[in-house]
Design a protein around this motif. Structure first.
Motif, PDB file in Angstrom:
ATOM      1  N   THR A  10       6.613 -12.356  -3.510  1.00 58.31           N
ATOM      2  CA  THR A  10       6.140 -11.246  -4.345  1.00 58.31           C
ATOM      3  C   THR A  10       5.044 -10.423  -3.687  1.00 58.31           C
ATOM      4  O   THR A  10       4.610  -9.415  -4.238  1.00 58.31           O
ATOM      5  CB  THR A  10       5.630 -11.770  -5.700  1.00 58.31           C
ATOM      6  N   CYS A  11       4.579 -10.845  -2.508  1.00 56.59           N
ATOM      7  CA  CYS A  11       3.525 -10.096  -1.809  1.00 56.59           C
ATOM      8  C   CYS A  11       4.117  -8.809  -1.229  1.00 56.59           C
ATOM      9  O   CYS A  11       5.137  -8.838  -0.536  1.00 56.59           O
ATOM     10  CB  CYS A  11       2.913 -10.950  -0.698  1.00 56.59           C
ATOM     11  N   ALA A  12       3.479  -7.688  -1.491  1.00 57.80           N
ATOM     12  CA  ALA A  12       3.949  -6.393  -1.005  1.00 57.80           C
ATOM     13  C   ALA A  12       3.058  -5.830   0.099  1.00 57.80           C
ATOM     14  O   ALA A  12       3.266  -4.703   0.546  1.00 57.80           O
ATOM     15  CB  ALA A  12       4.021  -5.395  -2.159  1.00 57.80           C
ATOM     16  N   ASP A  13       2.081  -6.620   0.549  1.00 64.58           N
ATOM     17  CA  ASP A  13       1.131  -6.190   1.579  1.00 64.58           C
ATOM     18  C   ASP A  13       1.625  -6.687   2.943  1.00 64.58           C
ATOM     19  O   ASP A  13       1.554  -7.883   3.239  1.00 64.58           O
ATOM     20  CB  ASP A  13      -0.254  -6.747   1.269  1.00 64.58           C
ATOM     21  N   LEU A  14       2.122  -5.764   3.778  1.00 57.64           N
ATOM     22  CA  LEU A  14       2.687  -6.157   5.066  1.00 57.64           C
ATOM     23  C   LEU A  14       1.637  -6.796   5.965  1.00 57.64           C
ATOM     24  O   LEU A  14       1.922  -7.760   6.680  1.00 57.64           O
ATOM     25  CB  LEU A  14       3.293  -4.930   5.764  1.00 57.64           C
ATOM     26  N   GLY A  15       0.403  -6.291   5.907  1.00 61.71           N
ATOM     27  CA  GLY A  15      -0.664  -6.867   6.718  1.00 61.71           C
ATOM     28  C   GLY A  15      -0.974  -8.294   6.313  1.00 61.71           C
ATOM     29  O   GLY A  15      -1.209  -9.156   7.167  1.00 61.71           O
TER      30      GLY A  15
ATOM     31  N   GLY B 221      11.870  -2.736   3.204  1.00 56.49           N
ATOM     32  CA  GLY B 221      12.720  -3.591   4.022  1.00 56.49           C
ATOM     33  C   GLY B 221      11.900  -4.419   4.992  1.00 56.49           C
ATOM     34  O   GLY B 221      12.186  -5.592   5.219  1.00 56.49           O
ATOM     35  N   ARG B 222      10.854  -3.825   5.582  1.00 61.19           N
ATOM     36  CA  ARG B 222      10.001  -4.558   6.511  1.00 61.19           C
ATOM     37  C   ARG B 222       9.214  -5.644   5.791  1.00 61.19           C
ATOM     38  O   ARG B 222       9.034  -6.745   6.321  1.00 61.19           O
ATOM     39  CB  ARG B 222       9.057  -3.581   7.217  1.00 61.19           C
ATOM     40  N   VAL B 223       8.746  -5.350   4.578  1.00 58.04           N
ATOM     41  CA  VAL B 223       8.012  -6.350   3.799  1.00 58.04           C
ATOM     42  C   VAL B 223       8.925  -7.526   3.461  1.00 58.04           C
ATOM     43  O   VAL B 223       8.555  -8.694   3.630  1.00 58.04           O
ATOM     44  CB  VAL B 223       7.442  -5.714   2.511  1.00 58.04           C
ATOM     45  N   GLU B 224      10.131  -7.221   3.001  1.00 59.32           N
ATOM     46  CA  GLU B 224      11.078  -8.283   2.644  1.00 59.32           C
ATOM     47  C   GLU B 224      11.436  -9.137   3.858  1.00 59.32           C
ATOM     48  O   GLU B 224      11.487 -10.364   3.782  1.00 59.32           O
ATOM     49  CB  GLU B 224      12.341  -7.657   2.052  1.00 59.32           C
TER      50      GLU B 224
END
Length: 296
Positions: free
Chosen positions: A269-274, A239-242
């Motif tokens: 499509t990026c799943a890296d929160l950083g 949820g935070r990534v989205e």
């Protein structure tokens, strides 16, 4: 209408109606061949003043205790020159605490209008004078740097409340969001609500809520319930990534920077929160969406 004595158990009906109703009247039922009378009345639900002001705070200072009545004003409204004195008088009578009216606005025109003293009574012998403390674009600095915001978080909050629209809004809100992570959660939650209530630009408000979804303490605040109802996920990593990806794209679109399908696809499509955080910081300053990925 005869008045009942203190000990009588009847004869009070019309008196109660007259005391509670905005308007009332009656007619004898004998006109319709019946005994008694028909009574009509108009009742209006009265909302407590505490719920009608934008924000009400109690402030303990070295000089004493004050009630801070904070009103966010988008444009001039002459009705407020009647309601504001009423709010202050009512709150003083109820709490026996000195009220201070603070008006925040993002409009220079509105700030000038709100700064005019409200004088009620004979000219030169006014019975009531209200002088609002106005915070607007001309007397609050722009804070669009995260380090500067961290040095004075309350001032950064005022900056967002008074400059939260226009080309610098994204940088102001992003800097404040970073600064809120450095203070205690209860204070931060209050500041979050302040800013949310003062942002009049729908795109800036949405950007602010997108930023707040990534901050853990935000989910403890009542405003989070509204955001969750709109489809946000509480605390979960995906949820935070989205939310961060959506916030990044909102910043670009709000700043008027075209977003190609390729850029949108890469961000979504990026799943890296950083990585998304780094791109979001660049989104505040870039002039072309492709610059998000410069050097990568």
């Amino acid at each position: 209408m005869e008045r009942a004595t203190d000990l009588e158990e009847a004869g009070r009906g019309l008196g109660l109606v007259a005391a509670c109703a905005d308007g009332w009247g009656w007619q004898p039922s004998s006109r319709f061949g019946e005994r008694g009378k028909y009574v009509r009345c108009d009742l209006t639900e009265i909302e407590p003043v505490e719920r009608r002001v934008d924000t009400l705070l109690r402030a303990e200072t070295d000089a004493g205790t004050y009630l801070l009545v904070v009103e966010s004003q988008g444009k001039p409204d002459e009705r407020k020159r009647g309601s504001w004195p009423y709010y202050l008088s009512y709150l003083y009578e109820k709490y026996r605490c000195e009220p201070v009216l603070i008006v925040t606005t993002q409009s220079r025109t509105t700030a000038k209008w709100a700064s005019r003293p409200i004088e009620l009574g004979f000219p030169g012998w006014e019975s009531l004078i209200v002088r609002p403390l106005v915070l607007g674009p001309d007397n609050v600095p722009v804070i669009a740097d995260a380090r500067e915001a961290e040095r004075d978080v309350p001032l950064a909050v005022l900056s967002a409340m008074t400059h939260g629209r226009g080309p610098q809004a994204a940088a102001i809100l992003e800097s404040l969001a970073a600064a809120l992570k450095t203070i205690d959660r209860d204070s931060a939650a209050v500041f979050v609500q302040f800013v949310d209530s003062c942002l009049v630009d729908p795109r800036a408000k949405q950007m602010w809520r997108d930023l707040m979804t990534a901050i853990q303490y935000f989910w403890r605040h009542p405003l989070a319930e509204q955001v969750r109802e709109e489809g946000r996920e509480e605390g979960r990593e995906e949820g935070r990534v989205e939310a961060k990806a959506e916030m990044l794209l909102h910043i670009l679109e709000w700043r008027g920077i075209p977003v190609s399908d390729a850029v949108r696809e890469r961000v979504s499509t990026c799943a890296d929160l950083g990585q998304l955080e780094a791109w979001a910081q660049r989104a505040v300053h870039v002039t072309d969406a492709a610059e998000l990925f410069a050097g990568e």
